[in-house]
Design a protein around this motif. Structure first.
Motif, PDB file in Angstrom:
ATOM      1  N   PHE A 129       0.835  -1.202   0.000  1.00 63.26           N
ATOM      2  CA  PHE A 129       0.000   0.000   0.000  1.00 63.26           C
ATOM      3  C   PHE A 129       0.871   1.254   0.000  1.00 63.26           C
ATOM      4  CE2 PHE A 129      -3.622  -2.665   0.983  1.00 63.26           C
ATOM      5  CZ  PHE A 129      -4.666  -1.959   0.407  1.00 63.26           C
ATOM      6  N   ILE A 140       0.829   3.833  -3.239  1.00 63.10           N
ATOM      7  CA  ILE A 140       0.298   5.186  -3.106  1.00 63.10           C
ATOM      8  C   ILE A 140       1.367   6.214  -3.454  1.00 63.10           C
ATOM      9  CG2 ILE A 140      -0.638   6.862  -1.478  1.00 63.10           C
ATOM     10  CD1 ILE A 140      -2.510   4.610  -2.337  1.00 63.10           C
ATOM     11  N   ILE A 170      -5.925  11.699  -4.752  1.00 56.05           N
ATOM     12  CA  ILE A 170      -5.599  12.494  -3.563  1.00 56.05           C
ATOM     13  C   ILE A 170      -4.742  13.687  -3.966  1.00 56.05           C
ATOM     14  CG2 ILE A 170      -4.251  12.537  -1.427  1.00 56.05           C
ATOM     15  CD1 ILE A 170      -4.920   9.537  -1.121  1.00 56.05           C
ATOM     16  N   MET A 214     -10.087  15.882  -0.954  1.00 57.64           N
ATOM     17  CA  MET A 214      -8.788  15.269  -0.711  1.00 57.64           C
ATOM     18  C   MET A 214      -8.824  14.443   0.576  1.00 57.64           C
ATOM     19  SD  MET A 214      -5.117  17.133  -0.084  1.00 57.64           S
ATOM     20  CE  MET A 214      -5.184  17.366   1.689  1.00 57.64           C
ATOM     21  N   PHE A 215      -9.366  15.048   1.648  1.00 62.11           N
ATOM     22  CA  PHE A 215      -9.479  14.311   2.911  1.00 62.11           C
ATOM     23  C   PHE A 215     -10.364  13.076   2.732  1.00 62.11           C
ATOM     24  CE2 PHE A 215      -7.371  16.428   6.381  1.00 62.11           C
ATOM     25  CZ  PHE A 215      -7.101  17.691   5.877  1.00 62.11           C
ATOM     26  N   ILE A 217      -8.436  10.313   1.063  1.00 63.76           N
ATOM     27  CA  ILE A 217      -7.459   9.770   2.017  1.00 63.76           C
ATOM     28  C   ILE A 217      -8.157   8.837   3.005  1.00 63.76           C
ATOM     29  CG2 ILE A 217      -5.898  10.361   3.922  1.00 63.76           C
ATOM     30  CD1 ILE A 217      -5.161  12.892   2.356  1.00 63.76           C
ATOM     31  N   LEU A 246      -8.971   5.577   1.396  1.00 67.94           N
ATOM     32  CA  LEU A 246      -7.759   4.774   1.252  1.00 67.94           C
ATOM     33  C   LEU A 246      -7.347   4.134   2.576  1.00 67.94           C
ATOM     34  CD1 LEU A 246      -5.289   3.871  -0.339  1.00 67.94           C
ATOM     35  CD2 LEU A 246      -4.179   5.952   0.436  1.00 67.94           C
ATOM     36  N   LEU A 247      -7.376   4.945   3.666  1.00 66.48           N
ATOM     37  CA  LEU A 247      -6.955   4.414   4.961  1.00 66.48           C
ATOM     38  C   LEU A 247      -7.889   3.293   5.403  1.00 66.48           C
ATOM     39  CD1 LEU A 247      -5.869   7.648   6.877  1.00 66.48           C
ATOM     40  CD2 LEU A 247      -4.454   6.000   5.651  1.00 66.48           C
ATOM     41  N   ALA A 285      -7.086   0.182   3.365  1.00 69.17           N
ATOM     42  CA  ALA A 285      -5.843  -0.443   3.814  1.00 69.17           C
ATOM     43  C   ALA A 285      -6.065  -1.166   5.135  1.00 69.17           C
ATOM     44  CB  ALA A 285      -4.744   0.610   3.960  1.00 69.17           C
ATOM     45  N   TYR A 286      -6.849  -0.553   6.034  1.00 66.04           N
ATOM     46  CA  TYR A 286      -7.110  -1.161   7.333  1.00 66.04           C
ATOM     47  C   TYR A 286      -7.894  -2.462   7.167  1.00 66.04           C
ATOM     48  CZ  TYR A 286      -8.382  -1.593  12.213  1.00 66.04           C
ATOM     49  OH  TYR A 286      -8.541  -2.058  13.477  1.00 66.04           O
ATOM     50  N   PRO A 346      -0.972  -0.329  10.947  1.00 66.67           N
ATOM     51  CA  PRO A 346      -0.849  -0.858   9.576  1.00 66.67           C
ATOM     52  C   PRO A 346      -1.196   0.144   8.468  1.00 66.67           C
ATOM     53  CG  PRO A 346      -2.877  -1.648  10.556  1.00 66.67           C
ATOM     54  CD  PRO A 346      -2.197  -0.807  11.595  1.00 66.67           C
ATOM     55  N   LEU A 347      -1.597   1.362   8.814  1.00 70.93           N
ATOM     56  CA  LEU A 347      -2.045   2.283   7.759  1.00 70.93           C
ATOM     57  C   LEU A 347      -0.871   2.818   6.932  1.00 70.93           C
ATOM     58  CD1 LEU A 347      -4.750   4.361   9.648  1.00 70.93           C
ATOM     59  CD2 LEU A 347      -5.021   2.329   8.230  1.00 70.93           C
ATOM     60  N   PRO A 348      -1.096   3.023   5.623  1.00 72.27           N
ATOM     61  CA  PRO A 348      -0.042   3.612   4.785  1.00 72.27           C
ATOM     62  C   PRO A 348       0.032   5.120   5.008  1.00 72.27           C
ATOM     63  CG  PRO A 348      -1.970   3.081   3.459  1.00 72.27           C
ATOM     64  CD  PRO A 348      -2.281   2.646   4.855  1.00 72.27           C
ATOM     65  N   VAL A 389       2.007   7.396   3.990  1.00 78.89           N
ATOM     66  CA  VAL A 389       2.343   8.291   2.868  1.00 78.89           C
ATOM     67  C   VAL A 389       1.108   9.013   2.348  1.00 78.89           C
ATOM     68  CG1 VAL A 389       4.426   7.332   1.887  1.00 78.89           C
ATOM     69  CG2 VAL A 389       2.245   6.305   1.328  1.00 78.89           C
ATOM     70  N   ALA A 390      -0.079   8.402   2.550  1.00 79.70           N
ATOM     71  CA  ALA A 390      -1.304   9.040   2.079  1.00 79.70           C
ATOM     72  C   ALA A 390      -1.501  10.391   2.752  1.00 79.70           C
ATOM     73  CB  ALA A 390      -2.506   8.134   2.346  1.00 79.70           C
TER      74      ALA A 390
END
Lengths: 260, 255
Positions: A190, A194, A209, A221-222, A225, A228-229, A232-233, B105-107, B109-110
């Motif tokens: 990830f 990114i 983003i 944008m937020f 993000i 995405l977070l 990923a989680y 675990p979060l990326p 860079v975002a």
């Protein structure tokens, strides 16, 4: 009974919920400028405005790159790591090369891969591959090397062939280690995907983003993000659930003689 | 006899690297791959030497190291305090622990565009990314180490008349230090990664930005030279860390 099971879960949720409430309140009360930090409500609103139609194709593009790079790295990493653990000659050859690339931050390869492949799909897949392969190799190597000799000898004395020894004794025994390596690799995947998309891509969440940021559309944008977070989680949670499930099967497999 | 044995071992430990370097030089010299993609190794090394000689390398390295060091120092301070308190206090644990396990675990860079929005494109936004990247592994391993102190050690030191302050100073802090060291082992390469990545994405000087800049100008030998620089920085950092850990944790047989 049910309460007892739910309670630890609720405890886990307590502080994140409080944090979000403080965040919302401090933006509404004007302690924080919503230009700099939109409130959770505004971010949700922005997500709704973008909708699945805008988000899903970008999300799919990002996940596809991660999946391809991760998959190739998992296969290559397990094979190479096993080979190095089994053959000291292979280890003597590959170890110095891997040890010297281990120290380099993997996102640094992004500019090099842009030089090679231009903008688009391949530089990102390749950097995901590089970032994921190393932890898989290292953990596979350790996993296979640490299989108890006694187990190998007894398998051999039962007349197991070399190939069966690898697939039904060594690899299953090393699986707990290998999966830990893969979980680390997933996190790296990830991160570098990114970063790569922010630098070179024309599609994907990273690109989205970055272009909202450059255009000054901060709530959007937020929102991206946050999406995405969350993704990923959830990916990490799913992978851990997979590990639990897989290793439970493995334990049962041991007592009944082990599967492929 | 001993020298020849040592030479033989050194060769066995590095012959594949030598082979890769020779192959690189040969493939590039034979023109099998275009120079824009793969210049000869000797050309890259010449370029590297030129960058060292004219001093153009020193500034980006200094900038990146300073950013990484400040971000890492902040995360060591904050991470150790959070981890330690969360191991010793139930209330802090209730608040901090879920945030750590969600954030780990979060990326991160975002978050770069957010840090650029808040702190600008220069050092502060890079330091913020390094901090947020490194604080999680450090806090988590300090917490793990400080809560894994055997109860027997605490009981016996108290029953031997140690005050609460003594217990913290002589038992809990040394245990946390070994946790801090294993957290740092994870955090150090991440600090380097975060610094370079933030510089590549946001610009604003440093080795990462210099690398991107040379790629945009298609100065391929410079691109490879910077990759070698990053590799060297990673190795030096790792070696320095191993020495530091050896010195600080000479009492800990597990390390």
């Amino acid at each position: 009974m049910l309460l007892g099971r739910v309670q630890p879960f609720l405890k886990q949720l307590l502080s994140p919920v409080i944090l979000v409430l403080i965040w919302e309140a401090s933006v509404r009360l004007g302690f924080v400028d919503s230009e700099f930090l939109p409130s959770p409500g505004q971010i949700l609103q922005a997500m709704r405005e973008m909708g699945a139609a805008e988000l899903l194709p970008e999300l799919a593009a990002t996940l596809f790159r991660i999946a391809i790079g991760f998959f190739i790295a998992a296969v290559v990493g397990v094979l190479l790591g096993s080979w190095m653990a089994i053959s000291s000659r292979a280890n003597g050859f590959f170890y110095p090369i891997l040890a010297s690339t281990y120290a380099i931050p993997k996102s640094s390869f992004i500019p090099l891969f842009i030089l090679w492949f231009g903008l688009g799909f391949w530089p990102i897949v390749l950097v995901v591959f590089i970032a994921c392969a190393l932890p898989v190799v290292v953990y596979t190597f350790h996993g296979i090397s640490e299989v108890p000799k006694l187990r190998v000898w007894s398998a051999l004395s039962f007349g197991v062939s070399r190939r069966d020894l690898f697939w039904s004794v060594l690899l299953p025994a090393a699986m707990p280690e290998i999966l830990v390596g893969m979980r680390i690799a997933l996190g790296f995947a990830f991160t570098v995907a990114i970063a790569g998309e922010m630098i070179v891509s024309t599609t994907g969440l990273g690109k989205l983003i970055f272009s909202y940021g450059e255009g000054g559309v901060y709530p959007s944008m937020f929102a991206v993000i946050c999406v995405l977070l969350i993704v990923a989680y959830v990916a990490d949670l799913l992978f851990m659930a997979f590990i639990d499930y897989y290793l439970r099967w493995l334990d049962r497999g041991h007592s009944s003689g082990g599967g492929a | 006899m001993r020298l020849s044995e040592r030479l033989r071992r050194a060769f066995a430990a590095s012959y594949s690297l030598i082979l890769v370097c020779l192959l690189w030089e040969a493939v590039a010299a034979a023109g099998l791959i275009r120079e824009v993609f793969l210049p000869r190794l000797s050309v890259v090394l010449e370029q590297l030497y030129a960058m060292i000689a004219d001093g153009s390398l020193a500034e980006p390295i200094a900038v990146s190291v300073a950013r990484g060091a400040v971000g890492l120092a902040l995360s060591v301070v904050v991470g150790s305090i959070l981890g330690f308190l969360s191991a010793r206090s139930r209330t802090v644990h209730l608040i901090v622990s879920p945030l750590l396990s969600i954030g780990q675990p979060l990326p991160k860079v975002a978050l770069i565009p957010i840090f650029i929005l808040w702190l600008g494109v220069y050092s502060s936004s890079k330091i913020a990314l390094v901090f947020i990247t490194c604080v999680f592994p450090i806090a988590i391993s300090v917490q793990a180490a400080a809560s894994a102190v055997p109860k027997v050690l605490l009981w016996s030191s108290r029953s031997l008349g140690a005050s609460e302050f003594d217990v913290i100073r002589t038992v809990l802090l040394p245990a946390s230090l070994s946790g801090l060291m294993s957290g740092l082992r994870v955090a150090l390469p991440l600090a380097l990664l975060a610094t370079f990545t933030a510089e590549m994405i946001g610009g604003g000087g440093g080795v990462g930005a210099a690398l991107m800049y040379s790629q945009r100008l298609f100065e391929t030998p410079t691109v490879y030279a910077y990759l070698l620089v990053m590799l060297a920085m990673g190795i030096v950092l790792d070696q320095l860390f191993l020495r530091l850990r050896h010195r600080l944790l000479s009492w800990d047989e597990q390390k």
